[in-house]
Design a protein around this motif. Structure first.
Motif, PDB file in Angstrom:
ATOM      1  N   LEU A  18      -6.331  65.326   5.674  1.00  0.00           N
ATOM      2  CA  LEU A  18      -5.943  64.221   4.799  1.00  0.00           C
ATOM      3  C   LEU A  18      -5.935  62.889   5.536  1.00  0.00           C
ATOM      4  CD1 LEU A  18      -4.894  63.138   2.111  1.00  0.00           C
ATOM      5  CD2 LEU A  18      -2.605  63.871   2.790  1.00  0.00           C
ATOM      6  N   ASP A  19      -5.331  62.835   6.722  1.00  0.00           N
ATOM      7  CA  ASP A  19      -5.266  61.558   7.451  1.00  0.00           C
ATOM      8  C   ASP A  19      -6.656  61.058   7.813  1.00  0.00           C
ATOM      9  OD1 ASP A  19      -5.622  63.605   9.322  1.00  0.00           O
ATOM     10  OD2 ASP A  19      -4.461  62.589  10.881  1.00  0.00           O
ATOM     11  N   LYS A  20      -7.522  61.975   8.175  1.00  0.00           N
ATOM     12  CA  LYS A  20      -8.895  61.606   8.534  1.00  0.00           C
ATOM     13  C   LYS A  20      -9.659  61.099   7.304  1.00  0.00           C
ATOM     14  CE  LYS A  20     -12.300  63.557  11.668  1.00  0.00           C
ATOM     15  NZ  LYS A  20     -12.731  64.769  12.353  1.00  0.00           N
ATOM     16  N   TRP A  21      -9.460  61.766   6.150  1.00  0.00           N
ATOM     17  CA  TRP A  21     -10.144  61.339   4.932  1.00  0.00           C
ATOM     18  C   TRP A  21      -9.680  59.949   4.503  1.00  0.00           C
ATOM     19  CZ3 TRP A  21      -9.240  59.678   0.039  1.00  0.00           C
ATOM     20  CH2 TRP A  21     -10.340  59.651  -0.817  1.00  0.00           C
ATOM     21  N   LEU A  22      -8.372  59.683   4.583  1.00  0.00           N
ATOM     22  CA  LEU A  22      -7.850  58.357   4.221  1.00  0.00           C
ATOM     23  C   LEU A  22      -8.456  57.276   5.106  1.00  0.00           C
ATOM     24  CD1 LEU A  22      -4.089  59.221   3.690  1.00  0.00           C
ATOM     25  CD2 LEU A  22      -5.730  58.522   1.927  1.00  0.00           C
ATOM     26  N   TRP A  23      -8.638  57.595   6.374  1.00  0.00           N
ATOM     27  CA  TRP A  23      -9.229  56.636   7.315  1.00  0.00           C
ATOM     28  C   TRP A  23     -10.722  56.458   7.023  1.00  0.00           C
ATOM     29  CZ3 TRP A  23     -11.816  57.931  12.317  1.00  0.00           C
ATOM     30  CH2 TRP A  23     -12.054  56.792  13.083  1.00  0.00           C
ATOM     31  N   PHE A  24     -11.441  57.552   6.797  1.00  0.00           N
ATOM     32  CA  PHE A  24     -12.872  57.471   6.486  1.00  0.00           C
ATOM     33  C   PHE A  24     -13.108  56.711   5.183  1.00  0.00           C
ATOM     34  CE2 PHE A  24     -14.586  61.469   8.885  1.00  0.00           C
ATOM     35  CZ  PHE A  24     -14.298  60.859  10.090  1.00  0.00           C
ATOM     36  N   ALA A  25     -12.223  56.898   4.194  1.00  0.00           N
ATOM     37  CA  ALA A  25     -12.384  56.248   2.894  1.00  0.00           C
ATOM     38  C   ALA A  25     -11.867  54.804   2.920  1.00  0.00           C
ATOM     39  CB  ALA A  25     -11.649  57.043   1.818  1.00  0.00           C
ATOM     40  N   ARG A  26     -11.397  54.367   4.073  1.00  0.00           N
ATOM     41  CA  ARG A  26     -10.963  52.981   4.307  1.00  0.00           C
ATOM     42  C   ARG A  26      -9.758  52.556   3.470  1.00  0.00           C
ATOM     43  NH1 ARG A  26     -14.185  49.609   7.389  1.00  0.00           N
ATOM     44  NH2 ARG A  26     -15.954  50.697   8.283  1.00  0.00           N
ATOM     45  N   PHE A  27      -8.857  53.483   3.223  1.00  0.00           N
ATOM     46  CA  PHE A  27      -7.585  53.114   2.603  1.00  0.00           C
ATOM     47  C   PHE A  27      -6.646  52.562   3.672  1.00  0.00           C
ATOM     48  CE2 PHE A  27      -9.046  55.985  -0.725  1.00  0.00           C
ATOM     49  CZ  PHE A  27      -8.725  55.243  -1.839  1.00  0.00           C
ATOM     50  N   ILE A  28      -6.801  53.062   4.911  1.00  0.00           N
ATOM     51  CA  ILE A  28      -5.942  52.700   6.030  1.00  0.00           C
ATOM     52  C   ILE A  28      -6.827  52.271   7.198  1.00  0.00           C
ATOM     53  CG2 ILE A  28      -4.115  53.539   7.566  1.00  0.00           C
ATOM     54  CD1 ILE A  28      -3.263  53.539   4.687  1.00  0.00           C
ATOM     55  N   LYS A  29      -6.356  51.285   7.977  1.00  0.00           N
ATOM     56  CA  LYS A  29      -7.178  50.741   9.058  1.00  0.00           C
ATOM     57  C   LYS A  29      -7.364  51.695  10.232  1.00  0.00           C
ATOM     58  CE  LYS A  29      -6.592  45.837   8.349  1.00  0.00           C
ATOM     59  NZ  LYS A  29      -6.301  44.566   8.975  1.00  0.00           N
ATOM     60  N   THR A  30      -6.316  52.449  10.575  1.00  0.00           N
ATOM     61  CA  THR A  30      -6.439  53.372  11.705  1.00  0.00           C
ATOM     62  C   THR A  30      -5.989  54.765  11.286  1.00  0.00           C
ATOM     63  OG1 THR A  30      -4.204  53.034  12.558  1.00  0.00           O
ATOM     64  CG2 THR A  30      -5.907  51.510  13.336  1.00  0.00           C
ATOM     65  N   ARG A  31      -6.450  55.747  12.019  1.00  0.00           N
ATOM     66  CA  ARG A  31      -6.073  57.123  11.703  1.00  0.00           C
ATOM     67  C   ARG A  31      -4.596  57.356  12.012  1.00  0.00           C
ATOM     68  NH1 ARG A  31      -8.958  62.546  13.854  1.00  0.00           N
ATOM     69  NH2 ARG A  31      -7.481  63.982  12.907  1.00  0.00           N
ATOM     70  N   THR A  32      -4.084  56.690  13.029  1.00  0.00           N
ATOM     71  CA  THR A  32      -2.666  56.805  13.360  1.00  0.00           C
ATOM     72  C   THR A  32      -1.803  56.296  12.211  1.00  0.00           C
ATOM     73  OG1 THR A  32      -3.176  56.504  15.696  1.00  0.00           O
ATOM     74  CG2 THR A  32      -0.900  56.159  15.027  1.00  0.00           C
ATOM     75  N   LEU A  33      -2.184  55.156  11.635  1.00  0.00           N
ATOM     76  CA  LEU A  33      -1.444  54.624  10.492  1.00  0.00           C
ATOM     77  C   LEU A  33      -1.569  55.542   9.275  1.00  0.00           C
ATOM     78  CD1 LEU A  33      -2.240  50.808  10.727  1.00  0.00           C
ATOM     79  CD2 LEU A  33      -0.082  51.950  11.253  1.00  0.00           C
ATOM     80  N   ALA A  34      -2.717  56.189   9.124  1.00  0.00           N
ATOM     81  CA  ALA A  34      -2.900  57.130   8.024  1.00  0.00           C
ATOM     82  C   ALA A  34      -1.967  58.322   8.201  1.00  0.00           C
ATOM     83  CB  ALA A  34      -4.354  57.597   7.954  1.00  0.00           C
ATOM     84  N   ALA A  35      -1.847  58.816   9.424  1.00  0.00           N
ATOM     85  CA  ALA A  35      -0.952  59.937   9.697  1.00  0.00           C
ATOM     86  C   ALA A  35       0.500  59.536   9.444  1.00  0.00           C
ATOM     87  CB  ALA A  35      -1.131  60.420  11.135  1.00  0.00           C
ATOM     88  N   GLU A  36       0.866  58.305   9.810  1.00  0.00           N
ATOM     89  CA  GLU A  36       2.231  57.819   9.568  1.00  0.00           C
ATOM     90  C   GLU A  36       2.508  57.694   8.073  1.00  0.00           C
ATOM     91  OE1 GLU A  36       2.652  54.188  11.769  1.00  0.00           O
ATOM     92  OE2 GLU A  36       2.501  55.215  13.693  1.00  0.00           O
ATOM     93  N   LEU A  37       1.513  57.252   7.308  1.00  0.00           N
ATOM     94  CA  LEU A  37       1.673  57.123   5.858  1.00  0.00           C
ATOM     95  C   LEU A  37       1.942  58.498   5.228  1.00  0.00           C
ATOM     96  CD1 LEU A  37       1.257  54.999   3.445  1.00  0.00           C
ATOM     97  CD2 LEU A  37      -0.944  56.117   3.198  1.00  0.00           C
TER      98      LEU A  37
END
Length: 147
Positions: A18-37
């Motif tokens: 999920l965190d990787k997909w959010l980052w690839f789909a450009r919802f979040i700037k970094t994968r770390t921020l996606a994981a935190e979200l």
């Protein structure tokens, strides 16, 4: 084997973290921020709240994202191999409304693009705030300061 390599264990074909997909789909700037979200509980997968960044997503899943106090409902259309340009990222999902209707990408919001005759000017109570340019000219005419 490094700690990062264990984190990147191969997933089943057609699935992705999920965190990787959010980052690839450009919802979040970094994968770390996606994981935190995701860890903060601001993401739901198929209406089920998740706090695991390693949650698996696949095409057809519906995600509910709360980013900057704004709720977005998206359907996963595909999985990417890498984080590409924004045009490629937009092809990974489609936006949905609360009732499940697909929103066409780049469609103007309701009311935008209407002819000027249909758009009403902004109304404000007389005497509130600074005068408009037109009102200032009328005031100057009344005071004998007209040019």
């Amino acid at each position: 084997m490094s700690a990062g390599a264990a984190d990147e264990a191969p997933a089943a074909p057609g699935t992705q973290r999920l965190d990787k997909w959010l980052w690839f789909a450009r919802f979040i700037k970094t994968r770390t921020l996606a994981a935190e979200l995701v860890s903060a509980g601001k993401v739901r997968v198929n209406k089920v709240r998740t706090d695991k960044p390693a949650q698996i997503v696949r095409a057809g899943d519906v995600l509910t994202l709360t980013i900057n106090r704004r709720v977005q409902l998206v359907r996963v259309l595909g999985i990417a191999e890498r984080r590409g340009p924004s045009a490629a990222a937009r092809s990974l999902y489609e936006e949905l409304t609360a009732d499940g209707v697909v929103i066409k990408p780049h469609s103007p919001p309701p009311g935008v693009g209407r002819p000027p005759s249909e758009v009403s000017p902004a109304m404000r109570p007389v005497g509130s705030g600074r005068p408009t340019k037109k009102e200032r000219r009328e005031i100057d005419r009344l005071n004998g300061k007209a040019r």
